[in-house]
Write an enzyme that holds these catalytic residues in place. Structure first.
Site, short mmCIF file in Angstrom:
data_model
loop_
_atom_site.label_atom_id
_atom_site.label_comp_id
_atom_site.label_asym_id
_atom_site.label_seq_id
_atom_site.Cartn_x
_atom_site.Cartn_y
_atom_site.Cartn_z
N SER A 67 46.54 40.38 33.57
CA SER A 67 45.95 41.65 34.11
C SER A 67 47.15 42.36 34.82
O SER A 67 48.22 41.75 35.14
CB SER A 67 44.89 41.20 35.16
OG SER A 67 44.47 42.52 35.92
N TYR B 52 41.91 37.05 42.76
CA TYR B 52 42.19 37.39 41.23
C TYR B 52 43.59 37.72 41.06
O TYR B 52 44.08 37.26 40.20
CB TYR B 52 41.26 38.67 40.83
CG TYR B 52 41.12 38.99 39.45
CD1 TYR B 52 40.39 38.45 38.63
CD2 TYR B 52 41.93 40.19 38.90
CE1 TYR B 52 40.45 38.93 37.28
CE2 TYR B 52 42.00 40.59 37.63
CZ TYR B 52 41.12 39.82 36.82
OH TYR B 52 41.17 40.10 35.51
#
Length: 257
Positions: free
Chosen positions: A149, A162
């Site tokens: 990401s 995350y």
């Protein structure tokens, strides 16, 4: 140079595993690989989602099957890889995609939140990558694509666990590329920005949030699932044989600003 002998993006005869392949980003990439001729196996925890995904793709004449598996369980992961090899004889491509997120401010992140995200996004990626690598080493060939990401490279509020998991994926990608290159295995990562999926669409319905995200891109739009098809196929194909250890940002120019 003989242009008739240039490598192609076709994946005919290749066996591909896409973890977390029953919906969203995983489903889009599974469909992209299958559309280029790969025999695709998708995995996930929810049997209903897996069956629906296989039904969707087979209705479009794509070659796909599923294995129910939890990437946080090493035995299940090893069994999954063994099943694939026993049935198909090889594993040529891994899209290491299974992941999840819990968005909370730093001071509200509980131990169970941290563990759940890290176990799925980082330990799960490790388990699947390790098991797939053993098979690919024995074949002396393979493609591993880890799904990261932009949050593996930039900071954003409420993303402690995350972002930590995605930063870890980026570093694992580079280490694996170094270790596995002698075995003709390439390892790369795809790092998307916000992609519109059935899961993110309600979250993106917030007008101010949407405007903030779009304003951070050069293309002035949210990513679509179709935007991940080309990168997934490229990194899975012979056309990327000299590309390894890279983090490919699919972010509309966000990280270049």
């Amino acid at each position: 140079m003989d242009f008739s002998q240039l490598p192609t993006f076709r994946l005919d005869g290749k066996i591909a595993l896409v973890t977390g392949g029953s919906k969203g980003i995983g489903l889009a990439m599974a469909g992209a690989l299958a559309s280029q001729g790969a025999e695709v196996i998708i995995s996930g925890r929810n049997i209903t989602d897996l069956e629906q995904a296989v039904g969707l793709m087979t209705s479009q004449d794509l070659s796909v099957s599923y294995i129910q598996s939890d990437v946080t369980d090493k035995k299940q992961v090893d069994d999954m890889i063994n099943q694939i090899v026993e049935k198909h004889g090889s594993l040529d491509i891994l899209i290491n995609n299974a992941g999840m997120n819990i968005r909370k401010p730093l001071l509200e992140v509980e131990e169970k939140d941290w563990d759940q995200v890290i176990d799925t996004n980082l330990k799960g990626i490790f388990f699947v990558g390790q098991a797939a690598s053993r098979q690919m080493i024995s074949q002396k060939s393979g493609r591993i694509i880890n799904i990261s990401s932009i949050l593996g490279g930039i900071g954003m509020p409420f993303q402690t666990s995350y972002a930590a998991s995605k930063g870890g994926i980026n570093q694992m990608t580079k280490v694996w590329a170094s270790e596995l290159s002698p075995h003709q295995i390439t390892v790369n990562a795809i790092a998307p920005a916000y992609i519109k999926t059935p899961m993110t669409e309600p979250w993106l319905d917030d007008e101010e949030r949407y405007k903030t995200i779009v304003s951070n891109t050069m293309t002035n739009r949210i990513g679509e699932l179709e935007d991940l098809a080309g990168p997934a196929v490229f990194l899975s194909s012979d056309a990327s044989s000299y590309v390894t250890g890279q983090i490919l940002y699919v972010d509309g120019g966000w990280t270049a600003k």
